[in-house]
Design a protein around this motif. Structure first.
Motif, PDB file in Angstrom:
ATOM      1  N   GLY A   1      -3.118   9.011  -3.128  1.00  0.00           N
ATOM      2  CA  GLY A   1      -2.946   7.749  -3.830  1.00  0.00           C
ATOM      3  C   GLY A   1      -4.274   7.031  -3.938  1.00  0.00           C
ATOM      4  O   GLY A   1      -5.187   7.261  -3.140  1.00  0.00           O
ATOM      5  N   PHE A   2      -4.388   6.170  -4.931  1.00  0.00           N
ATOM      6  CA  PHE A   2      -5.581   5.363  -5.155  1.00  0.00           C
ATOM      7  C   PHE A   2      -6.827   6.234  -5.313  1.00  0.00           C
ATOM      8  O   PHE A   2      -7.916   5.881  -4.886  1.00  0.00           O
ATOM      9  CB  PHE A   2      -5.779   4.343  -4.025  1.00  0.00           C
ATOM     10  N   GLY A   3      -6.656   7.420  -5.893  1.00  0.00           N
ATOM     11  CA  GLY A   3      -7.781   8.299  -6.149  1.00  0.00           C
ATOM     12  C   GLY A   3      -8.284   9.070  -4.947  1.00  0.00           C
ATOM     13  O   GLY A   3      -9.327   9.698  -5.018  1.00  0.00           O
ATOM     14  N   GLU A   4      -7.589   9.018  -3.848  1.00  0.00           N
ATOM     15  CA  GLU A   4      -7.988   9.731  -2.646  1.00  0.00           C
ATOM     16  C   GLU A   4      -6.818  10.579  -2.158  1.00  0.00           C
ATOM     17  O   GLU A   4      -5.678  10.368  -2.541  1.00  0.00           O
ATOM     18  CB  GLU A   4      -8.361   8.757  -1.522  1.00  0.00           C
TER      19      GLU A   4
ATOM     20  N   VAL B   1       0.841  -1.205   0.000  1.00  0.00           N
ATOM     21  CA  VAL B   1       0.000   0.000   0.000  1.00  0.00           C
ATOM     22  C   VAL B   1       0.870   1.248   0.000  1.00  0.00           C
ATOM     23  O   VAL B   1       0.608   2.207  -0.726  1.00  0.00           O
ATOM     24  CB  VAL B   1      -0.957  -0.005   1.213  1.00  0.00           C
ATOM     25  N   ARG B   2       1.942   1.245   0.789  1.00  0.00           N
ATOM     26  CA  ARG B   2       2.816   2.423   0.903  1.00  0.00           C
ATOM     27  C   ARG B   2       3.456   2.769  -0.441  1.00  0.00           C
ATOM     28  O   ARG B   2       3.660   3.939  -0.757  1.00  0.00           O
ATOM     29  CB  ARG B   2       3.895   2.176   1.966  1.00  0.00           C
ATOM     30  N   ALA B   3       3.740   1.751  -1.253  1.00  0.00           N
ATOM     31  CA  ALA B   3       4.332   1.991  -2.573  1.00  0.00           C
ATOM     32  C   ALA B   3       3.383   2.790  -3.471  1.00  0.00           C
ATOM     33  O   ALA B   3       3.830   3.504  -4.364  1.00  0.00           O
ATOM     34  CB  ALA B   3       4.704   0.672  -3.232  1.00  0.00           C
TER      35      ALA B   3
ATOM     36  N   ILE C   1      -6.456   7.206   5.720  1.00  0.00           N
ATOM     37  CA  ILE C   1      -5.352   6.931   4.814  1.00  0.00           C
ATOM     38  C   ILE C   1      -5.913   6.266   3.552  1.00  0.00           C
ATOM     39  O   ILE C   1      -6.745   5.361   3.628  1.00  0.00           O
ATOM     40  CB  ILE C   1      -4.290   6.038   5.482  1.00  0.00           C
ATOM     41  N   PRO C   2      -5.509   6.745   2.378  1.00  0.00           N
ATOM     42  CA  PRO C   2      -6.015   6.153   1.128  1.00  0.00           C
ATOM     43  C   PRO C   2      -5.502   4.714   0.964  1.00  0.00           C
ATOM     44  O   PRO C   2      -4.331   4.441   1.189  1.00  0.00           O
ATOM     45  CB  PRO C   2      -5.438   7.053   0.034  1.00  0.00           C
ATOM     46  N   VAL C   3      -6.394   3.819   0.600  1.00  0.00           N
ATOM     47  CA  VAL C   3      -6.015   2.444   0.283  1.00  0.00           C
ATOM     48  C   VAL C   3      -6.736   2.036  -0.984  1.00  0.00           C
ATOM     49  O   VAL C   3      -7.744   2.625  -1.351  1.00  0.00           O
ATOM     50  CB  VAL C   3      -6.329   1.444   1.416  1.00  0.00           C
ATOM     51  N   GLN C   4      -6.217   1.015  -1.608  1.00  0.00           N
ATOM     52  CA  GLN C   4      -6.820   0.534  -2.856  1.00  0.00           C
ATOM     53  C   GLN C   4      -8.136  -0.144  -2.545  1.00  0.00           C
ATOM     54  O   GLN C   4      -8.221  -1.015  -1.664  1.00  0.00           O
ATOM     55  CB  GLN C   4      -5.883  -0.443  -3.548  1.00  0.00           C
ATOM     56  N   ASN C   5      -9.170   0.233  -3.216  1.00  0.00           N
ATOM     57  CA  ASN C   5     -10.471  -0.380  -3.031  1.00  0.00           C
ATOM     58  C   ASN C   5     -10.628  -1.548  -3.989  1.00  0.00           C
ATOM     59  O   ASN C   5     -10.533  -1.387  -5.179  1.00  0.00           O
ATOM     60  CB  ASN C   5     -11.604   0.623  -3.306  1.00  0.00           C
ATOM     61  N   GLY C   6     -10.896  -2.736  -3.388  1.00  0.00           N
ATOM     62  CA  GLY C   6     -11.165  -3.934  -4.165  1.00  0.00           C
ATOM     63  C   GLY C   6     -10.268  -4.055  -5.291  1.00  0.00           C
ATOM     64  O   GLY C   6     -10.358  -4.466  -6.318  1.00  0.00           O
TER      65      GLY C   6
END
Length: 117
Positions: A92-95, A71-73, A112-117
């Motif tokens: 990141g990830f659109g957020e 995720v940090r990458a 914190i932004p994370v990748q959704n699905g």
């Protein structure tokens, strides 16, 4: 007159304390990881919409460190060292979120932004 002198002295001391307790970049990285782990802990794998998201969530729950590195990458973190506080932008990830660090604490306007699905 005496009250004004005390007020100025108190403000000067508060500014000095703020300058010396401003979080460093290492503290920012530690806080990002803590925020990520907190969000991960509240995520239920069975709530995921597809099999890939379910598998990714299960992998993350099994190995927190490896998952955080992935995720940090995908995050772009900018640290702006201001005199009395630090301003941190995470996107990141659109957020994106903005955090402020002062007096060894962080104040953020989102998760914190994370990748959704």
């Amino acid at each position: 007159m005496r009250k004004i002198v005390w007020l100025i002295a108190l403000l000067a001391i508060a500014a000095l304390v703020a300058a010396f307790t401003k979080p460093s970049q290492a503290a920012v990285e530690a806080e990002l990881k803590a925020l990520f782990l907190q969000r991960l802990a509240s995520t239920n794998p069975s709530d995921q919409e597809n099999g890939g998201a379910f598998a990714l969530t299960m992998m993350c729950k099994a190995d927190h460190d490896a998952c955080y590195e992935i995720v940090r990458a995908g995050l772009d973190v900018s640290y702006d060292d201001r005199t009395l506080y630090a301003a941190i932008d995470v996107s990141g990830f659109g957020e994106s979120i903005r955090c402020y660090g002062a007096f060894t604490r962080f104040f953020c306007n989102g998760e914190i932004p994370v990748q959704n699905g």
